[in-house]
Design an enzyme around this catalytic site. Structure first.
Site, mmCIF file in Angstrom:
data_model
loop_
_atom_site.group_PDB
_atom_site.id
_atom_site.type_symbol
_atom_site.label_atom_id
_atom_site.label_comp_id
_atom_site.label_asym_id
_atom_site.label_seq_id
_atom_site.Cartn_x
_atom_site.Cartn_y
_atom_site.Cartn_z
ATOM 1 N N CYS A 114 37.013 49.223 36.615
ATOM 2 C CA CYS A 114 36.594 48.964 37.566
ATOM 3 C C CYS A 114 34.739 48.921 37.258
ATOM 4 C CB CYS A 114 36.828 48.848 38.911
ATOM 5 S SG CYS A 114 38.567 49.000 39.356
ATOM 6 N N HIS A 254 31.994 47.348 44.448
ATOM 7 C CA HIS A 254 33.644 46.464 43.751
ATOM 8 C C HIS A 254 34.338 46.064 44.546
ATOM 9 C CE1 HIS A 254 37.030 46.152 42.005
ATOM 10 N NE2 HIS A 254 37.902 47.432 42.225
ATOM 11 N N ASN A 284 41.103 41.665 43.645
ATOM 12 C CA ASN A 284 40.933 43.255 42.362
ATOM 13 C C ASN A 284 40.465 42.167 41.059
ATOM 14 O OD1 ASN A 284 39.644 45.284 41.014
ATOM 15 N ND2 ASN A 284 41.000 46.634 42.260
#
Length: 327
Positions: A114, A254, A284
């Site tokens: 990520c 994020h 996500n």
């Protein structure tokens, strides 16, 4: 004035299939209310027939290049942050290079989960500090739906597919990337992992039966480390540039979990209008999360000349990082 790396174009791309929480109710034991309450996610996009990581990455790249007014043949380097490449070899970056016809460009993937886009921008920044004429394409692109166990409600509700991109070049002006801050702790890697499909655990019936081809996560432990790391690395960037939190015009973090985003906002003392949120739309998307959000913020005119922008990310590995820039 030293050379500074600036972003002159952004782009993003999503796959064709929309998967809502209501759709998931028919697939696994969960509910729309349960997912929204615990994650803030309402829907996500996942790839359909013929859609791959490199397909999404190329679309995002073309959108960013069009905004920047840069031809693919002008690119010097292509960097793709991803943990879900089409194939181990060739890399997604090489496949994008081929599709764009960017014959002059070097190309490579990096694996920082990520945090991949921030890691990629950090590398681009270092190149451009040496040569401000370079033009570098930085992409975050993922197809996490191919690494999710759709019978595991603790993970399948979280992830989506997508890609985002930025065209980076140099300037002598007092703007652009001011600092980047990268960290990792491999000792915690087993808390968020895909154990199989690598050379340590190649494809066997035993590996498949264990489900090691899928994302495995110890959610509470990941949350605990994520909030601590994100707060710390945010302050690191702020302190490195002498910024107070009220000087930040926009935080792009994020998009992993709404609870994490709320925690970070409260710890930094930011108002809600200074924290960009789109997790409800996409879930996500790992390395694609920040560049998709950056493109949305840019095209929504939330980033004005001189805006102070802070980016922070945390992901498997563990990796985490931050970036401060003046738009």
């Amino acid at each position: 004035m030293p050379n500074r790396a600036i972003i002159i174009g952004t782009g993003s791309a999503l796959p064709s299939r929309l998967l809502t929480n209501r759709d998931l109710e028919a697939m696994v034991e969960t509910s729309d209310e349960w997912i929204k309450t615990r994650t803030g996610i309402e829907q996500r996009y996942i790839v359909g027939e013929g859609e791959t990581n490199s397909f999404l990455a190329t679309r995002a790249a073309k959108n960013a290049l069009e905004m920047a007014g840069v031809r693919p043949q002008e690119l010097d380097l292509i960097i793709v942050g991803t943990l879900t490449p089409d194939t181990p070899m060739p890399s997604v970056a090489c496949l994008v290079q081929k599709e764009l016809g960017a014959k002059k460009a070097g190309a490579f993937d990096l694996s920082a989960t990520c945090s991949g886009f921030i890691y990629g921008l950090s590398i681009a920044d270092k190149f451009i500090r040496d040569n401000r004429k370079m033009k570098i394409l930085v992409i975050g692109s993922e197809v996490l739906s191919r690494r999710v166990n759709w019978t595991d409600r603790t993970t399948c509700v979280l992830f989506g597919d997508g890609a985002g991109a930025a065209v980076v070049t140099g300037t002598k002006e007092d703007r652009g990337i001011l600092s980047t801050h990268l960290h990792a702790d491999g000792a915690l890697g087993d808390l968020l992992t895909i154990k199989g499909l690598g050379t340590a655990h190649p494809v066997t019936m035993e590996m498949l039966e264990l489900g090691w081809q899928y994302i495995q996560m110890q959610g509470r432990e990941v949350f605990k480390h994520a909030v601590k790391a994100l707060e710390s690395v945010a302050w690191e960037a702020l302190n490195a540039n002498g910024w107070t939190t009220d000087q930040v015009d926009l935080l792009i973090a994020h998009q992993a979990n709404m609870r994490i985003l709320d925690f970070l906002r409260e710890k930094l003392g930011l108002t809600t209008d200074k924290v960009f949120i789109n997790i409800h739309k996409y879930g996500n998307t790992s390395a694609a999360s920040i560049p998709i959000a950056l493109d949305e913020a840019n095209r929504s005119r939330l980033l004005l000349p001189g805006s102070k922008l802070l980016m922070v990310a945390f992901g498997g590995g563990f990796t985490w990082g931050s970036l401060a820039m003046r738009w």
